[in-house]
Write an enzyme that holds these catalytic residues in place. Structure first.
Site, PDB file in Angstrom:
ATOM      1  N   CYS A 120      -8.403   0.869  -3.916  1.00 12.88           N
ATOM      2  CA  CYS A 120      -6.983   0.487  -3.991  1.00 12.88           C
ATOM      3  C   CYS A 120      -6.223   1.051  -2.790  1.00 12.88           C
ATOM      4  O   CYS A 120      -6.167   2.265  -2.581  1.00 12.88           O
ATOM      5  CB  CYS A 120      -6.384   1.009  -5.296  1.00 12.88           C
ATOM      6  SG  CYS A 120      -4.582   0.994  -5.347  1.00 12.88           S
ATOM      7  N   CYS A 124      -3.399   3.456  -3.576  1.00 16.93           N
ATOM      8  CA  CYS A 124      -3.896   4.778  -3.964  1.00 16.93           C
ATOM      9  C   CYS A 124      -4.138   5.648  -2.735  1.00 16.93           C
ATOM     10  O   CYS A 124      -3.851   6.850  -2.740  1.00 16.93           O
ATOM     11  CB  CYS A 124      -5.181   4.641  -4.774  1.00 16.93           C
ATOM     12  SG  CYS A 124      -4.980   3.741  -6.335  1.00 16.93           S
TER      13      CYS A 124
END
Length: 405
Positions: free
Chosen positions: A58, A61
Site C-alpha cells: 500500500c 502506508c
C-alpha cells in the site's frame, strides 16, 4: 576491469527490488509490531494504543511510515511512564484473522484502543507527527473532573456520571477513570468525582429527569457493561469530523435534517427512535444533521429551504427516500416501524418502481397512492444519496475490494 552497461544495471536493480520488496517493518523501529500471539497481551497494558493496520504493497502506508516512526520516538520520550501510550502496527497480509476481526476495509487504518478495549473509533485527522502528538495528548487527559473544582455543569442533553471515592489514589477511582476514558469520545457522558467519601465507592448516573445508581460488584467488566448501556448513543449527530466514520459503517442512514439550535425536534426524534425502532440499530444508523454544517446539501442538493426543516430522510448511499413529517411520526409512531420493515423487505424500493413505472397499471398505482400521504409518498425517491461522497476517499486510502477480504 568489467564495466556493466548502465541500462543492464538498472534492469537488474529493478528485478532485484521486485523480487525482494522493501519491507515495511525493520528491527530498529520504535513502532511495536503486533501479531496474533501478542496482540491482546500488549494492548491490554496501555491506557492508549494507536494501531496502524497496513499492507506492504500500500503506497499510502509507506507515506505514513516515517510519520509513525517519528511519533513513536517522541512518545517514548514524552511519556516515559509505563503503560501510558504505545504506537503499534499490524501487517494485515500476515495477520488476516486480526484484520477480519476489526473489519478493516482500507489501508492504512489507524485504530484507537483504549485500556485494551476496541471501539469503533479511528484516527482520521491529518497524517502528520504534530497532529498525532496533539491527538495523543488530548486522549491522555484525565476524563474525570473533580466536582469541587469543576464549574457548574449543565446536564441538558448530557448524562452525568458521578463517582464517590475515598481518594484519587484508590484502585476504584483508577478503574473509574479508565472506563470514563474509554467512553469519553462518544461525548454522551461527562464524568465527575468527589473524594474523601467515607463510605464504599459508588457511581450514580444523573440526567435532568433521572437518577440511577450502579449496582453490583465494582469491577471492570460490570462497569464497562453499564457504561456501554448508558453512554453509547443510539442517535448520533453527523458532522464533518465523524461523517466518514459513520458512512464507512455501511448501514443505511435514517436522518433528521434540522435547523441549527432546534433541540426540540432532536429530542422528539430520539424519543421516537428509542421507543419504536431501536432494535434496528445493528442494521440502521440513526443520525441528526444540523443545517449549520450541511447547508449546501440541504439547500442545493435536496432543494430545501430553512422553512422546510425539520424533515426526515432515509439514505442508503444509492437513493434518498422522503419520509412523513416528524409531527406525523410523533402522532403515529407505528408508521415509522412499517417504513423500516418495508425498506428491509425490499417493498419500499419495489413500490417506488411500481408507482413510478409507465408500465404500472392504474389499479396498482391507485393502491400505492391510497397507502401513503399525498405530501410525503414514502416510496418516492427524491434524488441520489447525499452522503455517498463522504465515504473514505481513494485519494487517502487503498480501498479493499470484497474479494480481497
Amino acid at each position: 576491469m568489467f564495466w556493466l552497461n548502465p541500462i543492464v544495471f538498472i534492469n537488474l536493480l529493478v528485478l532485484v527490488l521486485c523480487t525482494h520488496p522493501l519491507h515495511y517493518t525493520n528491527n530498529t523501529t520504535r513502532v511495536k509490531y503486533l501479531r496474533q500471539n501478542n496482540f491482546t497481551e500488549v494492548l491490554s497494558q496501555y491506557k492508549l494504543a494507536v494501531v496502524n493496520f497496513y499492507a506492504d504493497w500500500c503506497r499510502f502506508c509507506h507515506l505514513l511510515k516515517p510519520v509513525l516512526e517519528e511519533t513513536a520516538a517522541i512518545v517514548d520520550t514524552q511519556y516515559p511512564q509505563d503503560n501510558q501510550v504505545v504506537v503499534a502496527q499490524i501487517n494485515c497480509d500476515e495477520e488476516p484473522r486480526i484484520r477480519d476481526f476489526f473489519h478493516i476495509t482500507k489501508y492504512p487504518t489507524l485504530k484507537i484502543i483504549r485500556n485494551g478495549l476496541a471501539t469503533r473509533s479511528e484516527y482520521r485527522s491529518q497524517r502528520t507527527t504534530e497532529a498525532l502528538l496533539n491527538f495523543i495528548a488530548e486522549e491522555l487527559k484525565d476524563p474525570v473532573m473533580d466536582l469541587e473544582e469543576a464549574p457548574k455543569f449543565n446536564v441538558h442533553d448530557k448524562t452525568l456520571m458521578l463517582g464517590r471515592f475515598n481518594s484519587k489514589n484508590s484502585p476504584e477511582y483508577e478503574l473509574f477513570s479508565r472506563v470514563c476514558s474509554t467512553f469519553n469520545h462518544f461525548d454522551v457522558c461527562k464524568c465527575f468525582a468527589r473524594f474523601r467519601h467515607a463510605g464504599p465507592p459508588d457511581v450514580t448516573l444523573q440526567t435532568e429527569d433521572h437518577t440511577e445508581a450502579f449496582q453490583g460488584v465494582f469491577e471492570r467488566s460490570r462497569l464497562v457493561q453499564w457504561f456501554t448501556e448508558k453512554c453509547v448513543p443510539l442517535v448520533r449527530e453527523i458532522t464533518y469530523e465523524n461523517a466518514e466514520e459513520i458512512s464507512e459503517e455501511g448501514r443505511p442512514l435514517l436522518i433528521l435534517c434540522h435547523r441549527h439550535g432546534d433541540l426540540t425536534s432532536v429530542a422528539i426524534f430520539k424519543r421516537i427512535v428509542r421507543d419504536t425502532i431501536g432494535q434496528y440499530a445493528q442494521n440502521l444508523s440513526f443520525v441528526t444533521a444540523d443545517d449549520l454544517f450541511y447547508q449546501r446539501i440541504f439547500y442545493h442538493h435536496l432543494h430545501l429551504s430553512s422553512d422546510d426543516l425539520p424533515v426526515l430522510r432515509l439514505d442508503d448511499y444509492k437513493h434518498i427516500y422522503r419520509l412523513p413529517s416528524l409531527i406525523t411520526l410523533a402522532e403515529n409512531p407505528s408508521t415509522l416501524v412499517s417504513i423500516v420493515e418495508d425498506y428491509f423487505s425490499g417493498k419500499l424500493h419495489a413500490d417506488y418502481h411500481d408507482g413510478n413505472s409507465e408500465h404500472c397499471d392504474r389499479r396498482r398505482k391507485a393502491e400505492l397512492q391510497a397507502n401513503v400521504e399525498d405530501v410525503f409518498p414514502i416510496y418516492e425517491l427524491e434524488t441520489e444519496s447525499m452522503f455517498r461522497n463522504l465515504t473514505p476517499s481513494k485519494l487517502r486510502y487503498t480501498l479493499l475490494k470484497k474479494e480481497e477480504l
